[in-house]
Design a protein around this motif. Structure first.
Motif, short mmCIF file in Angstrom:
data_model
loop_
_atom_site.label_atom_id
_atom_site.label_comp_id
_atom_site.label_asym_id
_atom_site.label_seq_id
_atom_site.Cartn_x
_atom_site.Cartn_y
_atom_site.Cartn_z
N LEU A 1 -77.90 -80.49 -96.00
CA LEU A 1 -78.81 -80.32 -97.12
C LEU A 1 -80.13 -79.68 -96.70
CD1 LEU A 1 -79.51 -80.82 -100.09
CD2 LEU A 1 -80.30 -83.11 -99.45
N ALA A 2 -80.71 -80.15 -95.58
CA ALA A 2 -81.99 -79.60 -95.14
C ALA A 2 -81.87 -78.13 -94.79
CB ALA A 2 -82.50 -80.39 -93.94
N ASN A 3 -80.81 -77.76 -94.04
CA ASN A 3 -80.62 -76.35 -93.68
C ASN A 3 -80.27 -75.50 -94.90
OD1 ASN A 3 -81.18 -76.56 -90.93
ND2 ASN A 3 -79.10 -77.23 -90.46
N TYR A 4 -79.57 -76.09 -95.86
CA TYR A 4 -79.25 -75.35 -97.09
C TYR A 4 -80.53 -75.02 -97.87
CZ TYR A 4 -77.52 -74.37 -101.78
OH TYR A 4 -77.28 -73.79 -103.00
N ILE A 5 -81.44 -75.98 -97.93
CA ILE A 5 -82.71 -75.73 -98.62
C ILE A 5 -83.50 -74.64 -97.90
CG2 ILE A 5 -84.92 -76.77 -99.27
CD1 ILE A 5 -83.44 -79.40 -99.68
N LEU A 6 -83.48 -74.67 -96.56
CA LEU A 6 -84.17 -73.62 -95.81
C LEU A 6 -83.55 -72.26 -96.04
CD1 LEU A 6 -84.80 -75.41 -92.38
CD2 LEU A 6 -86.42 -75.05 -94.24
N SER A 7 -82.22 -72.22 -96.18
CA SER A 7 -81.55 -70.93 -96.42
C SER A 7 -81.93 -70.33 -97.77
CB SER A 7 -80.04 -71.11 -96.33
OG SER A 7 -79.57 -71.96 -97.38
N LEU A 8 -82.30 -71.18 -98.74
CA LEU A 8 -82.73 -70.66 -100.03
C LEU A 8 -84.03 -69.87 -99.92
CD1 LEU A 8 -81.98 -73.75 -102.33
CD2 LEU A 8 -80.57 -71.71 -101.99
N PHE A 9 -84.83 -70.18 -98.90
CA PHE A 9 -86.08 -69.47 -98.68
C PHE A 9 -85.94 -68.41 -97.58
CE2 PHE A 9 -87.21 -73.59 -100.43
CZ PHE A 9 -88.12 -73.25 -101.41
N GLY A 10 -84.70 -68.12 -97.20
CA GLY A 10 -84.46 -67.08 -96.20
C GLY A 10 -84.77 -67.50 -94.78
N MET A 11 -84.79 -68.80 -94.49
CA MET A 11 -85.12 -69.29 -93.15
C MET A 11 -83.85 -69.63 -92.39
SD MET A 11 -88.32 -71.77 -94.20
CE MET A 11 -88.71 -72.18 -92.50
N GLU A 12 -83.92 -69.55 -91.08
CA GLU A 12 -82.78 -69.85 -90.22
C GLU A 12 -82.55 -71.36 -90.14
OE1 GLU A 12 -80.71 -67.72 -88.83
OE2 GLU A 12 -81.80 -66.00 -89.67
N PRO A 13 -81.30 -71.81 -89.95
CA PRO A 13 -81.04 -73.25 -89.81
C PRO A 13 -81.67 -73.80 -88.54
CG PRO A 13 -79.07 -71.98 -89.33
CD PRO A 13 -80.06 -71.01 -89.89
N ILE A 14 -81.99 -75.08 -88.58
CA ILE A 14 -82.67 -75.76 -87.48
C ILE A 14 -81.77 -76.85 -86.92
CG2 ILE A 14 -84.68 -77.16 -86.83
CD1 ILE A 14 -86.23 -75.82 -89.05
N ASN A 15 -81.78 -76.98 -85.60
CA ASN A 15 -81.10 -78.10 -84.95
C ASN A 15 -82.04 -79.31 -84.98
OD1 ASN A 15 -78.81 -76.56 -84.32
ND2 ASN A 15 -79.77 -75.81 -82.43
N TRP A 16 -81.91 -80.11 -86.02
CA TRP A 16 -82.89 -81.15 -86.29
C TRP A 16 -82.92 -82.23 -85.22
CZ3 TRP A 16 -86.26 -80.17 -90.04
CH2 TRP A 16 -85.90 -79.26 -91.04
N LYS A 17 -81.80 -82.49 -84.57
CA LYS A 17 -81.74 -83.59 -83.60
C LYS A 17 -81.98 -83.15 -82.16
CE LYS A 17 -78.77 -86.69 -86.24
NZ LYS A 17 -77.57 -87.55 -86.24
N THR A 18 -82.18 -81.86 -81.95
CA THR A 18 -82.40 -81.38 -80.59
C THR A 18 -83.69 -80.58 -80.44
OG1 THR A 18 -81.04 -79.43 -81.06
CG2 THR A 18 -79.94 -81.32 -80.03
N SER A 19 -84.20 -80.01 -81.51
CA SER A 19 -85.42 -79.22 -81.41
C SER A 19 -86.64 -80.12 -81.37
CB SER A 19 -85.52 -78.24 -82.58
OG SER A 19 -85.60 -78.94 -83.81
N GLU A 20 -87.74 -79.59 -80.82
CA GLU A 20 -88.96 -80.36 -80.65
C GLU A 20 -89.54 -80.81 -81.97
OE1 GLU A 20 -92.16 -82.16 -78.62
OE2 GLU A 20 -90.33 -81.31 -77.79
N TRP A 21 -89.85 -79.86 -82.85
CA TRP A 21 -90.49 -80.18 -84.11
C TRP A 21 -89.50 -80.58 -85.19
CZ3 TRP A 21 -95.45 -81.15 -84.77
CH2 TRP A 21 -96.35 -80.70 -83.82
N GLY A 22 -88.26 -80.13 -85.08
CA GLY A 22 -87.26 -80.55 -86.05
C GLY A 22 -87.04 -82.05 -86.03
N THR A 23 -86.97 -82.61 -84.82
CA THR A 23 -86.80 -84.06 -84.69
C THR A 23 -88.00 -84.81 -85.25
OG1 THR A 23 -85.50 -83.69 -82.68
CG2 THR A 23 -86.34 -85.92 -83.06
#
Length: 316
Positions: free
Chosen positions: A151-173
């Motif tokens: 859901l979070a990456n799908y919402i980002l894709s609506l704004f033309g943003m790349e998906p994020i690795n939420w559990k491994t990235s610094e700020w995504g976590t």
């Protein structure tokens, strides 16, 4: 006759035992004694023992050895401790500061006389607080999955943003955990603010309206000053809770929570030293340092809140 009266007075038995006032005091102390006994065993003794342990080296099995201030030196020279401190402060600010502002706004909305189904909305907004933390973590794990269709990456894709690795990235976590903290505690603060709003006498607003005060003026000079004790209370609780953050990142990241430092908090650092590395001395030293930080920040928040209130009264 005089001698006879003295003999009667001597023969009268004196009242022995405690007075009624003393009995009432003893009974009151007996009623509250279970709390102090339980607190001494569960709260006071562990705190004192932890303070004692912070000056010793102990792994839980071998005899203790004196370490002096070496445990504090080890903790303060560890880069991971400062990383955990920065993570705690960042997640605390991102997760708690917005919920205080949003909680006040939601309390104002729930206190409106024109709002229908008030009880339903009040119960609904308080539900996240009483929801099981495991269930909350599972839901947010699905929302913030590394999958592109989450859901979070799908919402980002609506704004033309790349998906994020939420559990491994610094700020995504940090963002995912902050949103979890915000969603879970915003309803709790809203109910406290709502209770504060309902405690304000309506006569004050009626008198202010008669005197020609506008809505913003009533908000500034009546609502916010009288709501200040509740704001101070929520800021204090939020500060203490943010610095003790442990359950949300641990449940959200699972077994990987202690192997990476993206979301390592001070309490997680303490837990790792105590129960994974069996270094109870450094863990206790970390607890003492955390206590000093909590007391310092809580005192600063209380001072700033009181100072703002005094400035408003002077300006008025």
């Amino acid at each position: 006759m005089i001698s006879t009266d003295k003999q009667k007075q001597q023969n009268v038995p004196k009242k022995s035992g405690l007075s009624e006032k003393t009995k009432d005091r003893l009974s009151a102390y007996l009623y509250i004694s279970p709390f102090f006994l339980i607190f001494s065993l569960v709260g006071l003794y562990p705190a004192v023992f932890s303070l004692y342990l912070s000056f010793h080296r102990w792994d839980g099995l071998t005899p203790m050895t004196s370490a002096g201030l070496n445990n504090f030196k080890i903790v303060l020279e560890d880069p991971l401790f400062w990383k955990a401190l920065s993570n705690t402060l960042i997640i605390g600010i991102m997760g708690t500061a917005p919920q205080l502002v949003v909680g006040i706004l939601l309390a104002f909305l729930l206190n409106l006389s024109v709002l229908k189904m008030k009880h339903f909305f009040r119960v609904t907004i308080f539900m996240p607080y009483i929801t099981s933390l495991v269930a909350v973590a599972l839901v947010f794990s699905v929302f913030f999955s590394n999958n592109e269709t989450a859901l979070a990456n799908y919402i980002l894709s609506l704004f033309g943003m790349e998906p994020i690795n939420w559990k491994t990235s610094e700020w995504g976590t940090k963002v995912a955990i902050s949103l979890m903290v915000f969603w879970r505690w915003v309803g709790y603060n809203t109910i406290i603010y709502l209770a504060g709003l309902q405690s304000i006498p309506k006569d004050l607003y009626e008198a202010a309206t008669i005197d020609g005060a506008s809505r913003p003026q009533q908000l500034r000079f009546i609502t916010l000053p009288l709501l200040k004790p509740f704001i101070t209370l929520t800021v204090f609780f939020s500060t203490v809770g943010a610095l003790q953050l442990f359950a949300e990142p641990t449940v959200f990241l699972g077994n990987a929570a202690f192997s990476r430092d993206e979301a390592m908090t001070i309490v997680m650092y303490l837990y790792r030293d105590a129960f994974q590395l069996q270094s109870y001395g450094t863990a206790s030293a970390t607890a003492v340092i955390l206590l000093i930080i909590i007391v310092t920040l809580a005192a600063i928040n209380t001072f700033l809140s009181s100072g703002i209130g005094r400035q408003r009264r002077v300006r008025k």
